[in-house]
Scaffold this active site. Sequence first.
Site, PDB file in Angstrom:
ATOM      1  N   SER A  95       0.834  -1.197   0.000  1.00  0.00           N
ATOM      2  CA  SER A  95       0.000   0.000   0.000  1.00  0.00           C
ATOM      3  C   SER A  95       0.874   1.255   0.000  1.00  0.00           C
ATOM      4  O   SER A  95       1.736   1.405  -0.856  1.00  0.00           O
ATOM      5  CB  SER A  95      -0.946  -0.055   1.207  1.00  0.00           C
ATOM      6  OG  SER A  95      -1.919   0.954   1.133  1.00  0.00           O
ATOM      7  N   ASP A 217      -9.931  -4.231  -5.821  1.00  0.00           N
ATOM      8  CA  ASP A 217      -9.342  -3.538  -4.673  1.00  0.00           C
ATOM      9  C   ASP A 217     -10.088  -2.224  -4.493  1.00  0.00           C
ATOM     10  O   ASP A 217     -10.074  -1.367  -5.381  1.00  0.00           O
ATOM     11  CB  ASP A 217      -7.843  -3.290  -4.922  1.00  0.00           C
ATOM     12  CG  ASP A 217      -7.116  -2.641  -3.760  1.00  0.00           C
ATOM     13  OD1 ASP A 217      -7.774  -1.990  -2.931  1.00  0.00           O
ATOM     14  OD2 ASP A 217      -5.891  -2.765  -3.684  1.00  0.00           O
ATOM     15  N   HIS A 246      -7.618  -5.165  -0.593  1.00  0.00           N
ATOM     16  CA  HIS A 246      -6.418  -4.339  -0.523  1.00  0.00           C
ATOM     17  C   HIS A 246      -5.298  -4.973   0.282  1.00  0.00           C
ATOM     18  O   HIS A 246      -4.162  -4.502   0.240  1.00  0.00           O
ATOM     19  CB  HIS A 246      -6.793  -2.979   0.077  1.00  0.00           C
ATOM     20  CG  HIS A 246      -5.714  -1.949  -0.023  1.00  0.00           C
ATOM     21  ND1 HIS A 246      -5.194  -1.530  -1.234  1.00  0.00           N
ATOM     22  CD2 HIS A 246      -5.026  -1.263   0.937  1.00  0.00           C
ATOM     23  CE1 HIS A 246      -4.242  -0.621  -1.024  1.00  0.00           C
ATOM     24  NE2 HIS A 246      -4.126  -0.439   0.287  1.00  0.00           N
TER      25      HIS A 246
END
Length: 270
Positions: A95, A217, A246
């Site tokens: 991320s 996602d 995610h």
Amino acid sequence: MGIVEAAHNITVMGSGEQVIVLAHGFGTDQSVWKHLVPHLVADYRVVMYDNMGAGTTNPEYFDFDRYSTLEGYAYDLLAIIEELQIESCIYVGHSVSAMIGAIASISRPDLFSKIVMISGSPRYLNDVDYYGGFEQEDLDELFNAMRSNYKAWCSGFAPLAVGGDMESVAVQEFSRTLFNMRPDIALSVAQIIFQSDMRHVLRLVTVPCHIIQSMKDLAVPVVISEYLHQHLGGDSIVEVMQSDGHLPQLSSPDNVIPVVLRHIRHNIAQ
């Protein structure tokens, strides 16, 4: 143990010559790597740490000015690498930490043999000729929900981000680490991440990048992986997985861990 090590809860495991640094994303901590680490420790020296602001760190150490940009986190990463006297590493960033690693590599490319980006995005807001996935109104609603009732927001956001119902172990795990963050810090970190725009620095990233992305996602549309591939300054490769959510390394480890391992072990073919 040094100040940097203690502040970031640095963990070092394994005994291989090659170093792998694992960096988590928003709302999690180093426990997000629990399914990956057992596959690495026999062959690599594995370094994990917690980003400042994570629920496992001391909130008194969180400097709102320092962490008003992603560069603050990149400086932390470089300090960790320096403290551990790492000459070169394979960096795996999930991320926001995908972008944090990219930023750090611009000033010190010698420290990174490759960057493996999992669910990374250079910008979350839509723009002219760019689809980031969010409009400003979406983000304003998200921030207002965090302000008004953080615990309730965590309960609603976790299943959306992970891609599952509240009963799943992965959702419960993400809910736990998300709720462990101090609410004012969580809001500040979320605002910095979701309002960030790193598109202008991508061409400066010359370290080889392996871009791994879930097909579905909430936070990062699948088209972002191709955008990164087209705009990064060095060699890159993309793999879109048939996973949902995610945090695929947490929610779909049986499918995702072999993919991550392959990108760690194999370089981009010339």
